[in-house]
Design an enzyme around this catalytic site. Sequence first.
Site, PDB file in Angstrom:
ATOM      1  N   ASN A  65      13.671  51.330  38.008  1.00  0.00           N
ATOM      2  CA  ASN A  65      12.671  52.143  37.511  1.00  0.00           C
ATOM      3  C   ASN A  65      11.240  51.548  37.572  1.00  0.00           C
ATOM      4  OD1 ASN A  65      14.584  54.283  37.513  1.00  0.00           O
ATOM      5  ND2 ASN A  65      14.972  53.782  35.411  1.00  0.00           N
ATOM      6  N   HIS A 110      14.364  45.387  35.212  1.00  0.00           N
ATOM      7  CA  HIS A 110      15.959  45.371  35.094  1.00  0.00           C
ATOM      8  C   HIS A 110      16.265  46.121  36.264  1.00  0.00           C
ATOM      9  CE1 HIS A 110      14.060  48.316  32.423  1.00  0.00           C
ATOM     10  NE2 HIS A 110      14.784  49.181  32.832  1.00  0.00           N
ATOM     11  N   GLY A 157       9.866  56.176  35.796  1.00  0.00           N
ATOM     12  CA  GLY A 157      10.856  56.416  34.346  1.00  0.00           C
ATOM     13  C   GLY A 157      11.141  54.940  33.606  1.00  0.00           C
ATOM     14  N   GLN A 158      10.226  54.026  34.226  1.00  0.00           N
ATOM     15  CA  GLN A 158      10.500  52.802  33.228  1.00  0.00           C
ATOM     16  C   GLN A 158      10.060  52.650  31.745  1.00  0.00           C
ATOM     17  OE1 GLN A 158       8.632  49.096  35.121  1.00  0.00           O
ATOM     18  NE2 GLN A 158       9.762  47.894  33.589  1.00  0.00           N
ATOM     19  N   HIS A 208      19.554  48.692  36.939  1.00  0.00           N
ATOM     20  CA  HIS A 208      20.717  49.495  36.346  1.00  0.00           C
ATOM     21  C   HIS A 208      21.778  49.493  37.174  1.00  0.00           C
ATOM     22  CE1 HIS A 208      18.063  51.816  33.346  1.00  0.00           C
ATOM     23  NE2 HIS A 208      17.249  51.470  34.123  1.00  0.00           N
ATOM     24  N   ASP A 217      24.121  49.083  28.899  1.00  0.00           N
ATOM     25  CA  ASP A 217      23.126  50.089  28.371  1.00  0.00           C
ATOM     26  C   ASP A 217      23.509  50.677  27.222  1.00  0.00           C
ATOM     27  OD1 ASP A 217      20.415  51.291  30.008  1.00  0.00           O
ATOM     28  OD2 ASP A 217      21.239  52.245  28.086  1.00  0.00           O
TER      29      ASP A 217
HETATM   30  P1  5GP Z   1      14.278  52.147  31.975  1.00  0.00           P
HETATM   31  O1  5GP Z   1      14.075  53.484  31.417  1.00  0.00           O
HETATM   32  O2  5GP Z   1      13.186  51.008  31.485  1.00  0.00           O
HETATM   33  O3  5GP Z   1      14.599  51.975  33.315  1.00  0.00           O
HETATM   34  O4  5GP Z   1      15.606  51.487  31.110  1.00  0.00           O
HETATM   35  C1  5GP Z   1      15.782  51.013  30.100  1.00  0.00           C
HETATM   36  C2  5GP Z   1      17.050  51.057  29.604  1.00  0.00           C
HETATM   37  O5  5GP Z   1      17.419  50.237  28.527  1.00  0.00           O
HETATM   38  C3  5GP Z   1      17.593  52.497  29.107  1.00  0.00           C
HETATM   39  O6  5GP Z   1      18.569  52.849  29.896  1.00  0.00           O
HETATM   40  C4  5GP Z   1      17.914  52.473  27.803  1.00  0.00           C
HETATM   41  O7  5GP Z   1      19.122  53.009  27.325  1.00  0.00           O
HETATM   42  C5  5GP Z   1      18.094  50.955  27.538  1.00  0.00           C
HETATM   43  N1  5GP Z   1      17.829  50.239  26.362  1.00  0.00           N
HETATM   44  C6  5GP Z   1      16.861  50.396  25.516  1.00  0.00           C
HETATM   45  N2  5GP Z   1      16.913  49.735  24.364  1.00  0.00           N
HETATM   46  C7  5GP Z   1      18.227  48.961  24.306  1.00  0.00           C
HETATM   47  C8  5GP Z   1      18.714  48.068  23.696  1.00  0.00           C
HETATM   48  O8  5GP Z   1      18.324  47.731  22.478  1.00  0.00           O
HETATM   49  N3  5GP Z   1      19.990  47.771  23.883  1.00  0.00           N
HETATM   50  C9  5GP Z   1      20.558  48.174  25.210  1.00  0.00           C
HETATM   51  N4  5GP Z   1      21.659  47.401  25.607  1.00  0.00           N
HETATM   52  N5  5GP Z   1      20.039  48.992  26.017  1.00  0.00           N
HETATM   53  C10 5GP Z   1      18.746  49.562  25.567  1.00  0.00           C
END
Ligand code: 5GP
Length: 114
Positions: free
Chosen positions: A87, A100, A93-94, A102, A30
Amino acid sequence: MSDTIFAKIIRREIPADIVYEDDDVLGFRDLNPQAPVHVLFIPKQPIASLDAADAGQAELLGKLLLAAAAYAREQGLAERGYRAVINCNEDGGQTVYHLHVHLLAGRRMQWPPG
Ligand code: 5GP
């Protein structure tokens, strides 16, 4: 579903620190880690969210979880433990609409989550 930043990572159009790959799943660090280990596991086949998944994708969802678990075991994280989080949609919180998992490890997790 529309193209996402994760689709670009799968196509190697933008860089990522990829730590796991098989035919169906990609794992990469991440960008904004919330724990000493924070890896995202994504299906190469795009699924927008857990809510958008269907029964035909059950095997793929299983592979996604098992990939995260296998990585944690290989990295020596499993004995102490870790958290695997999905999420879903706005209140979940998505922020990236490519399903994905985490994988968070390397510190004691709190409950309830924020
Ligand atoms: P969500 O909030 O959708 O559950 O998680 C998305 C995750 O993607 C976040 O933890 C954020 O830091 C990560 N993320 C967003 N853009 C990028 C990116 O360009 N590269 C990487 N490696 N992680 C990303």
